[in-house]
Design an enzyme around this catalytic site. Sequence first.
Site, PDB file in Angstrom:
ATOM      1  N   CYS A 120     -18.907  24.570   3.875  1.00  0.00           N
ATOM      2  CA  CYS A 120     -18.289  23.633   2.925  1.00  0.00           C
ATOM      3  C   CYS A 120     -17.090  22.919   3.541  1.00  0.00           C
ATOM      4  CB  CYS A 120     -17.888  24.368   1.650  1.00  0.00           C
ATOM      5  SG  CYS A 120     -16.807  25.766   1.963  1.00  0.00           S
TER       6      CYS A 120
ATOM      7  N   LYS B 171     -26.259  35.546  -9.370  1.00  0.00           N
ATOM      8  CA  LYS B 171     -27.475  34.823  -8.990  1.00  0.00           C
ATOM      9  C   LYS B 171     -27.289  34.259  -7.577  1.00  0.00           C
ATOM     10  CE  LYS B 171     -29.307  30.763  -8.972  1.00  0.00           C
ATOM     11  NZ  LYS B 171     -30.156  30.882  -7.781  1.00  0.00           N
TER      12      LYS B 171
ATOM     13  N   GLU C  20     -21.452  14.161   1.860  1.00  0.00           N
ATOM     14  CA  GLU C  20     -21.544  15.444   2.552  1.00  0.00           C
ATOM     15  C   GLU C  20     -22.968  15.614   3.094  1.00  0.00           C
ATOM     16  OE1 GLU C  20     -21.686  19.071   0.179  1.00  0.00           O
ATOM     17  OE2 GLU C  20     -20.225  19.951   1.538  1.00  0.00           O
TER      18      GLU C  20
ATOM     19  N   GLU D  52     -16.280  25.847  -6.794  1.00  0.00           N
ATOM     20  CA  GLU D  52     -15.989  25.631  -5.366  1.00  0.00           C
ATOM     21  C   GLU D  52     -17.088  24.715  -4.865  1.00  0.00           C
ATOM     22  OE1 GLU D  52     -13.415  26.790  -3.708  1.00  0.00           O
ATOM     23  OE2 GLU D  52     -12.702  27.854  -5.471  1.00  0.00           O
TER      24      GLU D  52
ATOM     25  N   GLY E  84     -21.128  25.805  -4.810  1.00  0.00           N
ATOM     26  CA  GLY E  84     -22.318  25.024  -4.494  1.00  0.00           C
ATOM     27  C   GLY E  84     -21.962  23.557  -4.404  1.00  0.00           C
TER      28      GLY E  84
HETATM   29  P1  NAD Z   1     -26.529  23.976  -4.797  1.00  0.00           P
HETATM   30  O1  NAD Z   1     -25.510  23.384  -5.675  1.00  0.00           O
HETATM   31  O2  NAD Z   1     -27.839  23.317  -4.658  1.00  0.00           O
HETATM   32  O3  NAD Z   1     -26.871  25.472  -5.245  1.00  0.00           O
HETATM   33  C1  NAD Z   1     -25.871  26.456  -5.393  1.00  0.00           C
HETATM   34  C2  NAD Z   1     -26.359  27.508  -6.362  1.00  0.00           C
HETATM   35  O4  NAD Z   1     -26.514  26.905  -7.648  1.00  0.00           O
HETATM   36  C3  NAD Z   1     -27.722  28.104  -6.008  1.00  0.00           C
HETATM   37  O5  NAD Z   1     -27.728  29.476  -6.350  1.00  0.00           O
HETATM   38  C4  NAD Z   1     -28.662  27.323  -6.920  1.00  0.00           C
HETATM   39  O6  NAD Z   1     -29.848  28.032  -7.222  1.00  0.00           O
HETATM   40  C5  NAD Z   1     -27.812  27.160  -8.156  1.00  0.00           C
HETATM   41  N1  NAD Z   1     -28.183  26.039  -9.012  1.00  0.00           N
HETATM   42  C6  NAD Z   1     -28.799  24.875  -8.678  1.00  0.00           C
HETATM   43  N2  NAD Z   1     -28.977  24.101  -9.776  1.00  0.00           N
HETATM   44  C7  NAD Z   1     -28.451  24.789 -10.815  1.00  0.00           C
HETATM   45  C8  NAD Z   1     -28.296  24.507 -12.205  1.00  0.00           C
HETATM   46  N3  NAD Z   1     -28.727  23.372 -12.739  1.00  0.00           N
HETATM   47  N4  NAD Z   1     -27.686  25.415 -12.983  1.00  0.00           N
HETATM   48  C9  NAD Z   1     -27.208  26.562 -12.454  1.00  0.00           C
HETATM   49  N5  NAD Z   1     -27.343  26.895 -11.157  1.00  0.00           N
HETATM   50  C10 NAD Z   1     -27.936  26.011 -10.343  1.00  0.00           C
HETATM   51  O7  NAD Z   1     -25.799  24.169  -3.414  1.00  0.00           O
HETATM   52  P2  NAD Z   1     -26.449  24.633  -2.052  1.00  0.00           P
HETATM   53  O8  NAD Z   1     -27.267  23.494  -1.560  1.00  0.00           O
HETATM   54  O9  NAD Z   1     -27.060  25.982  -2.220  1.00  0.00           O
HETATM   55  O10 NAD Z   1     -25.144  24.829  -1.142  1.00  0.00           O
HETATM   56  C11 NAD Z   1     -24.558  23.812  -0.456  1.00  0.00           C
HETATM   57  C12 NAD Z   1     -23.367  23.258  -1.211  1.00  0.00           C
HETATM   58  O11 NAD Z   1     -22.428  24.295  -1.502  1.00  0.00           O
HETATM   59  C13 NAD Z   1     -22.603  22.245  -0.396  1.00  0.00           C
HETATM   60  O12 NAD Z   1     -22.281  21.143  -1.200  1.00  0.00           O
HETATM   61  C14 NAD Z   1     -21.344  22.985   0.010  1.00  0.00           C
HETATM   62  O13 NAD Z   1     -20.252  22.172   0.302  1.00  0.00           O
HETATM   63  C15 NAD Z   1     -21.109  23.836  -1.175  1.00  0.00           C
HETATM   64  N6  NAD Z   1     -20.235  24.969  -0.834  1.00  0.00           N
HETATM   65  C16 NAD Z   1     -18.939  24.949  -1.277  1.00  0.00           C
HETATM   66  C17 NAD Z   1     -18.067  25.982  -0.915  1.00  0.00           C
HETATM   67  C18 NAD Z   1     -16.614  25.990  -1.355  1.00  0.00           C
HETATM   68  O14 NAD Z   1     -15.970  27.022  -1.236  1.00  0.00           O
HETATM   69  N7  NAD Z   1     -16.084  24.899  -1.856  1.00  0.00           N
HETATM   70  C19 NAD Z   1     -18.540  27.021  -0.115  1.00  0.00           C
HETATM   71  C20 NAD Z   1     -19.851  26.990   0.323  1.00  0.00           C
HETATM   72  C21 NAD Z   1     -20.704  25.951  -0.051  1.00  0.00           C
END
Ligand code: NAD
Length: 499
Positions: free
Chosen positions: A306, A197, A403, A272, A250
Amino acid sequence: MTFQPNVAGTLSFLETKKRQLLIDNQWVDSSGSDTLGSIDPANGQTLAEIVDANAEDVDRAVASSRKALHSTAWSQMTPAERGRLLWKLGELMEANIDELAELETLDQGKPLFVGRWAEIPGAVEQFRFFGGATSKIEGSTIPTSINYQPEGKQMFAYTRKEPIGVVAAIVPWNSPLVLTAMKLAPALAAGCTVVLKPAEDTSLTALRLGELIIEAGFPPGVVNIVTGKGSTTGAALAAHDDVDKVAFTGSTETGRAILDAAKSNLKKVTLELGGKSPVIVLADADLELAIPGAANAIFFNGGQVCVAGSRLYAHSSIFDQLVEGVSTAANDLKLGHGLDPSVQMGPLVNARQAQRVEKFIRQASADGCELVTGGKAIDGDGFFVEPTVIANVKNDMEIVREEVFGPVLVCQSFDDIEQVTSLANDSKYGLAASIWTESLSHAHRMAEKVRAGTVWINCHSMYDASLPIGGMKQSGWGRDSGVQAINNYLEVKTVCAVI
Ligand code: NAD
């Protein structure tokens, strides 16, 4: 000035305005009618409509992945053949790299060079690296001390490593393809099947990857792709009782929701998550490296990274020089549409993210911080926020603790190494850190003391398929990349026999 894609593949991909789901190697419609717009964040134009997949669509995708997991075509494929498929997918990505880079820029906003020369080559390397790992999945024979076997018999015990099963890979929008590859490559190498997804804001390159997956020759159902919102598609996948594992990248907040959802069948989870990574510049640092290094650590990809170096700690003797240097670098950055080859920083991914970043900056000003440069959203159709440098901060302020996920750097000075180590560690996150110094002893002693999954010395954001990446504290569970990442997708089975 409008910038248009000019790679033939991008133009032909964008001709299909209404995208579908990938199930069983077929492009299929949703059982519902909900769709979402894929927006170019640099100008607000709609590129395509993607499906907002419902629970029934997710059921279909998971059932297909379950069937594929047990199919002879996949489960009996030799490790060498599996490796060749992964390698082939990497080759196909490389052959289409200009198109993938343009699509990523259009959908996510990043400058073309970021996708073309850093992220997509990194994604290709994931498939090559894990393509080579399929034939190195080994159990062990174990000498036991069991001494109650029947007279004349002996024990023979060993372990097998088996694929965990159906994996839900849920990824964010900041670096879509490379973060997808970091899940897909080890999961497929382990022999799992995957329902992917992508993030709702940036699904186009995942859908193009789906076409390449079919072209590479993966059996039907080994990779299914469902697009949609987190609250609908993502939540249905994370809670699905026939999913064996969620591999998530995420935000920390969504990570917690994933854990709640995973409780239903106690599926395995790796996470992650977010970060607030310190960049620590000691008095003896080479400032010709450290100043552009610190600027790049925060402004690369508009701070939507991230591991972004979003907290700068500089020794008091060089603090002013550092802040001035990074601020000059911020002011010199050219913002604009990522397809413009002269652009160095693109927009934020959507209007909500741009407003969120601005709100953090406003609060920092209200808290008494000094806005050294930047601080404003830029009027227009795109979602641009100026690269921003903030000083006069304290560790207990929101702007230092949370963040922001945008081009915002907070700067603090320090006087000694113990003090800065404790400031750096005073965070709920522990994803990454960088230390800038010419002293080997200081560098490696601090590398031990800083609580972060990755510590860079005299560099920041250096990735490689061979290097584990992931977080301590609330930055996550487990590590992507590196040889051990394949274990995220394997179960250990112990076989203990009387022979
Ligand atoms: P997000 O958590 O909003 O979304 C990430 C993914 O999760 C998306 O595909 C979203 O549709 C899905 N999602 C959202 N709510 C959900 C739920 N309740 N159940 C299942 N899936 C759900 O994150 P974002 O805003 O897309 O990305 C930014 C974040 O990602 C930042 O916090 C960043 O630090 C983190 N990130 C971490 C890494 C790492 O390797 N640690 C790498 C890249 C980004």
